[in-house]
Design an enzyme around this catalytic site. Structure first.
Site, PDB file in Angstrom:
ATOM      1  N   LYS A  22     -16.328   4.960  65.342  1.00  0.00           N
ATOM      2  CA  LYS A  22     -14.963   5.461  65.598  1.00  0.00           C
ATOM      3  C   LYS A  22     -14.129   5.421  64.319  1.00  0.00           C
ATOM      4  O   LYS A  22     -13.503   6.405  63.935  1.00  0.00           O
ATOM      5  CB  LYS A  22     -14.278   4.595  66.663  1.00  0.00           C
ATOM      6  CG  LYS A  22     -12.778   4.842  66.758  1.00  0.00           C
ATOM      7  CD  LYS A  22     -12.087   3.917  67.735  1.00  0.00           C
ATOM      8  CE  LYS A  22     -11.788   2.533  67.216  1.00  0.00           C
ATOM      9  NZ  LYS A  22     -10.467   2.334  66.610  1.00  0.00           N
ATOM     10  N   ASN A  23     -14.116   4.281  63.658  1.00  0.00           N
ATOM     11  CA  ASN A  23     -13.190   4.135  62.532  1.00  0.00           C
ATOM     12  C   ASN A  23     -13.606   4.971  61.326  1.00  0.00           C
ATOM     13  O   ASN A  23     -12.753   5.460  60.591  1.00  0.00           O
ATOM     14  CB  ASN A  23     -13.014   2.657  62.172  1.00  0.00           C
ATOM     15  CG  ASN A  23     -12.190   1.937  63.246  1.00  0.00           C
ATOM     16  OD1 ASN A  23     -11.531   2.589  64.066  1.00  0.00           O
ATOM     17  ND2 ASN A  23     -12.227   0.614  63.259  1.00  0.00           N
ATOM     18  N   CYS A 117       1.880  -2.767  67.263  1.00  0.00           N
ATOM     19  CA  CYS A 117       0.890  -2.529  68.320  1.00  0.00           C
ATOM     20  C   CYS A 117       0.481  -3.864  68.911  1.00  0.00           C
ATOM     21  O   CYS A 117       0.945  -4.917  68.480  1.00  0.00           O
ATOM     22  CB  CYS A 117      -0.304  -1.747  67.793  1.00  0.00           C
ATOM     23  SG  CYS A 117      -1.512  -2.736  66.971  1.00  0.00           S
ATOM     24  N   ARG A 122       1.546  -5.021  62.021  1.00  0.00           N
ATOM     25  CA  ARG A 122       0.817  -3.998  61.273  1.00  0.00           C
ATOM     26  C   ARG A 122       1.725  -3.095  60.425  1.00  0.00           C
ATOM     27  O   ARG A 122       1.863  -1.897  60.693  1.00  0.00           O
ATOM     28  CB  ARG A 122      -0.063  -3.177  62.213  1.00  0.00           C
ATOM     29  CG  ARG A 122      -1.071  -4.049  62.928  1.00  0.00           C
ATOM     30  CD  ARG A 122      -2.011  -3.272  63.795  1.00  0.00           C
ATOM     31  NE  ARG A 122      -3.047  -2.592  63.040  1.00  0.00           N
ATOM     32  CZ  ARG A 122      -3.998  -1.853  63.600  1.00  0.00           C
ATOM     33  NH1 ARG A 122      -4.024  -1.696  64.903  1.00  0.00           N
ATOM     34  NH2 ARG A 122      -4.924  -1.279  62.864  1.00  0.00           N
ATOM     35  N   ASP A 305     -12.717  -7.256  64.530  1.00  0.00           N
ATOM     36  CA  ASP A 305     -13.032  -6.384  65.663  1.00  0.00           C
ATOM     37  C   ASP A 305     -14.160  -6.945  66.533  1.00  0.00           C
ATOM     38  O   ASP A 305     -14.500  -6.358  67.561  1.00  0.00           O
ATOM     39  CB  ASP A 305     -13.413  -4.978  65.167  1.00  0.00           C
ATOM     40  CG  ASP A 305     -12.214  -4.230  64.615  1.00  0.00           C
ATOM     41  OD1 ASP A 305     -11.080  -4.651  64.862  1.00  0.00           O
ATOM     42  OD2 ASP A 305     -12.420  -3.206  63.923  1.00  0.00           O
ATOM     43  N   ARG A 397     -10.643   4.245  74.274  1.00  0.00           N
ATOM     44  CA  ARG A 397     -10.250   4.644  72.922  1.00  0.00           C
ATOM     45  C   ARG A 397     -11.392   4.437  71.937  1.00  0.00           C
ATOM     46  O   ARG A 397     -11.460   5.121  70.921  1.00  0.00           O
ATOM     47  CB  ARG A 397      -9.058   3.806  72.452  1.00  0.00           C
ATOM     48  CG  ARG A 397      -7.777   4.108  73.166  1.00  0.00           C
ATOM     49  CD  ARG A 397      -6.654   3.385  72.528  1.00  0.00           C
ATOM     50  NE  ARG A 397      -6.609   3.684  71.096  1.00  0.00           N
ATOM     51  CZ  ARG A 397      -5.750   3.152  70.247  1.00  0.00           C
ATOM     52  NH1 ARG A 397      -4.861   2.289  70.690  1.00  0.00           N
ATOM     53  NH2 ARG A 397      -5.777   3.467  68.977  1.00  0.00           N
TER      54      ARG A 397
HETATM   55  N1  EPU Z   1      -1.311  -4.840  56.499  1.00  0.00           N
HETATM   56  C1  EPU Z   1      -0.056  -4.958  55.955  1.00  0.00           C
HETATM   57  N2  EPU Z   1       0.473  -3.879  55.303  1.00  0.00           N
HETATM   58  C2  EPU Z   1      -0.193  -2.700  55.190  1.00  0.00           C
HETATM   59  C3  EPU Z   1      -1.482  -2.590  55.754  1.00  0.00           C
HETATM   60  C4  EPU Z   1      -2.025  -3.689  56.398  1.00  0.00           C
HETATM   61  O1  EPU Z   1       0.585  -6.014  56.047  1.00  0.00           O
HETATM   62  O2  EPU Z   1       0.361  -1.759  54.605  1.00  0.00           O
HETATM   63  C5  EPU Z   1      -1.924  -6.001  57.191  1.00  0.00           C
HETATM   64  C6  EPU Z   1      -2.143  -5.727  58.668  1.00  0.00           C
HETATM   65  O3  EPU Z   1      -0.974  -5.935  59.428  1.00  0.00           O
HETATM   66  C7  EPU Z   1      -3.259  -6.678  58.998  1.00  0.00           C
HETATM   67  C8  EPU Z   1      -4.091  -6.677  57.703  1.00  0.00           C
HETATM   68  O4  EPU Z   1      -3.211  -6.210  56.683  1.00  0.00           O
HETATM   69  O5  EPU Z   1      -2.746  -7.941  59.248  1.00  0.00           O
HETATM   70  C9  EPU Z   1      -5.342  -5.821  57.733  1.00  0.00           C
HETATM   71  O6  EPU Z   1      -5.018  -4.533  58.202  1.00  0.00           O
HETATM   72  P1  EPU Z   1      -5.811  -3.212  57.765  1.00  0.00           P
HETATM   73  O7  EPU Z   1      -4.851  -2.332  57.036  1.00  0.00           O
HETATM   74  O8  EPU Z   1      -7.069  -3.571  57.084  1.00  0.00           O
HETATM   75  O9  EPU Z   1      -6.131  -2.579  59.176  1.00  0.00           O
HETATM   76  P2  EPU Z   1      -6.205  -1.047  59.496  1.00  0.00           P
HETATM   77  O10 EPU Z   1      -6.747  -0.340  58.317  1.00  0.00           O
HETATM   78  O11 EPU Z   1      -4.903  -0.580  60.044  1.00  0.00           O
HETATM   79  C10 EPU Z   1      -8.649  -0.931  60.376  1.00  0.00           C
HETATM   80  C11 EPU Z   1      -9.337  -0.607  61.679  1.00  0.00           C
HETATM   81  C12 EPU Z   1      -9.077  -1.721  62.676  1.00  0.00           C
HETATM   82  C13 EPU Z   1      -9.630  -3.032  62.096  1.00  0.00           C
HETATM   83  C14 EPU Z   1      -8.959  -3.296  60.746  1.00  0.00           C
HETATM   84  C15 EPU Z   1      -9.495  -4.533  60.046  1.00  0.00           C
HETATM   85  C16 EPU Z   1      -9.229   1.820  61.699  1.00  0.00           C
HETATM   86  C17 EPU Z   1      -8.737   3.034  62.367  1.00  0.00           C
HETATM   87  N3  EPU Z   1      -8.807   0.652  62.197  1.00  0.00           N
HETATM   88  O12 EPU Z   1      -7.259  -1.016  60.668  1.00  0.00           O
HETATM   89  O13 EPU Z   1      -9.818  -1.392  63.848  1.00  0.00           O
HETATM   90  O14 EPU Z   1      -9.361  -4.087  62.964  1.00  0.00           O
HETATM   91  O15 EPU Z   1      -9.152  -2.167  59.860  1.00  0.00           O
HETATM   92  O16 EPU Z   1     -10.863  -4.426  59.847  1.00  0.00           O
HETATM   93  O17 EPU Z   1     -10.030   1.910  60.779  1.00  0.00           O
HETATM   94  C18 EPU Z   1     -10.297  -1.394  66.137  1.00  0.00           C
HETATM   95  O18 EPU Z   1     -11.210  -0.585  65.895  1.00  0.00           O
HETATM   96  O19 EPU Z   1     -10.168  -1.949  67.267  1.00  0.00           O
HETATM   97  C19 EPU Z   1      -9.335  -1.716  65.092  1.00  0.00           C
HETATM   98  C20 EPU Z   1      -8.172  -2.303  65.340  1.00  0.00           C
END
Ligand code: EPU
Length: 417
Positions: A22-23, A117, A122, A305, A397
């Site tokens: 998915k991701n 969320c 986030r 995850d 999802r």
């Molecule tokens: N964060 C910040 N600022 C930012 C970006 C992130 O503070 O600008 C923080 C987040 O709040 C969190 C941490 O950094 O505490 C890590 O977040 P990350 O940005 O890595 O998460 P993401 O890219 O939004 C993706 C996956 C998530 C998975 C995370 C961590 C996708 C679509 N989503 O999210 O997947 O948990 O990386 O590996 O790629 C899921 O599939 O259920 C899911 C939530």
């Protein structure tokens, strides 16, 4: 609204093939905005999030649809409206991934802020910091991020934390910037590596993906490609955890075990026999579940995850475990639901202390987010009696036909309307 009913107690046996990741798919769909050309993605999972991303791409002006049940085609030559509206972005945070590609193509983009969320606040500050380092001027306007630049230029982006989608957004924008971009403290997740491979195939110039320093040299226009999405490592881990909770023996196919190393290490620690092949993993569980300590961390650490699924297994361990969540600040929403099934869990800050119980009891429970729901289904498979999992749209999802796949392994599970 659908719900899933599980009559627990059956040991899972047999083989299951995971769907495409998915991701990875969501990031690759955003990348398809970069070329004025058609991109074809194969092995795409049939999921609500993928449909939401298709809708977003169409709202931007792309021709984007399913060609068959596994393939999507995205023709971004018609993209003419660099605005991603709130109604779509609020449904799925990954929509924010269109910001980087839109900046690369048009030098301007207006994308709704995704908001919080269920698993945490986030923020998106790192995405914006990265684009600013490439020369974008960012403004916040009535819930929207507006980014604009006369020209993207390469720059140095040092992220304050590991961010998967943040790294991907900057990487995509930098492919079309003038000069070289260096991302430091880049995320090393397999989904970042797969995106880099696709961008390379489109004609980009990137090295270092998979390490914490990624170098991108801006190039001219990219071209469309055909790509088969890799298997979903989290779906694979979920199936293995389900096998363990039910003391089963399951072969999971269609996944690269190298993407699952920290998960497999933990599953071995709980006492499971794990065998790996080139694109498959077998989990065979006999005897008691051993208690463990686990701390979630960015790749190659134990994945956040897979936290809820591990916790479901550990509720049945012969002793006390501690699971610490370090990636998201609020990813324990499954705990009260597991407690309703008889689990003995105490929360203290970012850690859950889990005292294993001899058995769980079926109960009505509520899915709160995607991976929490997966944890509840695992618990339900091992519990005595019936569990009704409500709000299964969360699970839809990210897991394709999870009930059919589990039924194929011998589970007594059905979807009701
Ligand atoms: N964060 C910040 N600022 C930012 C970006 C992130 O503070 O600008 C923080 C987040 O709040 C969190 C941490 O950094 O505490 C890590 O977040 P990350 O940005 O890595 O998460 P993401 O890219 O939004 C993706 C996956 C998530 C998975 C995370 C961590 C996708 C679509 N989503 O999210 O997947 O948990 O990386 O590996 O790629 C899921 O599939 O259920 C899911 C939530």
């Amino acid at each position: 609204m659908d719900r899933i009913v599980v009559s627990g107690g059956a040991e899972l046996h047999g083989e299951v093939t995971v769907s495409g990741s998915k991701n990875s798919t969501l990031a690759l769909m955003a990348a398809a905005l970069l070329p004025e050309d058609e991109t074809v993605l194969h092995n795409v999972p049939k999921l609500r999030d993928v449909d939401t991303m298709l809708e977003i791409l169409r709202a931007l002006g792309a021709k984007a649809d399913w060609r068959d049940s596994r393939t999507i085609c995205i023709d971004a030559s018609t993209v003419n409206n660099p605005e991603a509206p709130y109604d779509l972005v609020r449904q799925m945070r990954a929509s924010f991934l269109v910001l980087g590609p839109l900046m690369a193509r048009f030098g301007t983009a207006r994308v709704s802020e995704p908001g919080g969320c269920a698993i945490g606040v986030r923020p998106i500050d790192q995405h914006l910091k990265g684009l600013e380092a490439l020369g974008a001027k960012i403004q916040h306007d009535h819930g929207y991020v507006e980014a604009a630049t006369s020209e993207l230029r390469g720059g140095r982006v040092a992220f304050d934390m590991n961010t998967v989608n943040g790294t991907q957004n900057v990487m995509m924008a930098a492919t079309q910037a003038r000069g070289e971009t260096l991302i430091e403290n880049a995320a090393r997740e397999p989904e970042v590596v797969e995106l880099a491979e696709v961008l390379l195939a489109m004609g980009a110039d990137i090295d270092g993906a998979g390490t914490d320093r990624i170098r991108i040299r801006g190039v001219g226009p990219l071209h469309g490609i055909d790509h088969a999405v890799s298997g979903d490592r989290i779906e694979a881990g979920t199936m293995l955890a389900a096998a363990i909770a039910t003391r089963g023996d399951v072969m999971v196919r269609g996944v690269d075990p190298l993407q699952l190393e920290s998960t497999l290490e933990k599953l071995r620690e709980v006492g499971c026999q794990i065998e790996v092949g080139i694109d498959c993993v077998r989990a065979k569980m006999e005897g008691p579940i051993a208690p463990v300590r686990a701390v979630t961390a960015p790749f190659p650490g134990y994945p956040t995850d897979m936290q809820a699924q591990l916790m479901a297994v550990l509720t049945l361990a012969s002793g006390s475990s501690v699971v610490t969540e370090r990636v998201f600040e609020n990813r324990f929403m499954h705990v009260p639901e597991l407690q309703r099934m008889g689990a003995d869990i105490a929360l203290s800050g970012r850690s859950a202390h889990i005292r294993g119980v001899p058995g769980l009891m079926g109960a009505p429970v509520m899915a709160t987010d995607l991976r929490a729901s997966a944890g509840l289904i695992i618990a339900a498979l091992a519990a005595e009696g019936d569990t009704v999992v409500n709000r299964v749209y969360h699970i839809d999802r990210g897991y394709e036909r999870i009930e059919a796949k589990l039924r194929g392994l011998g589970a007594d599970i059905r979807r009701e309307n």
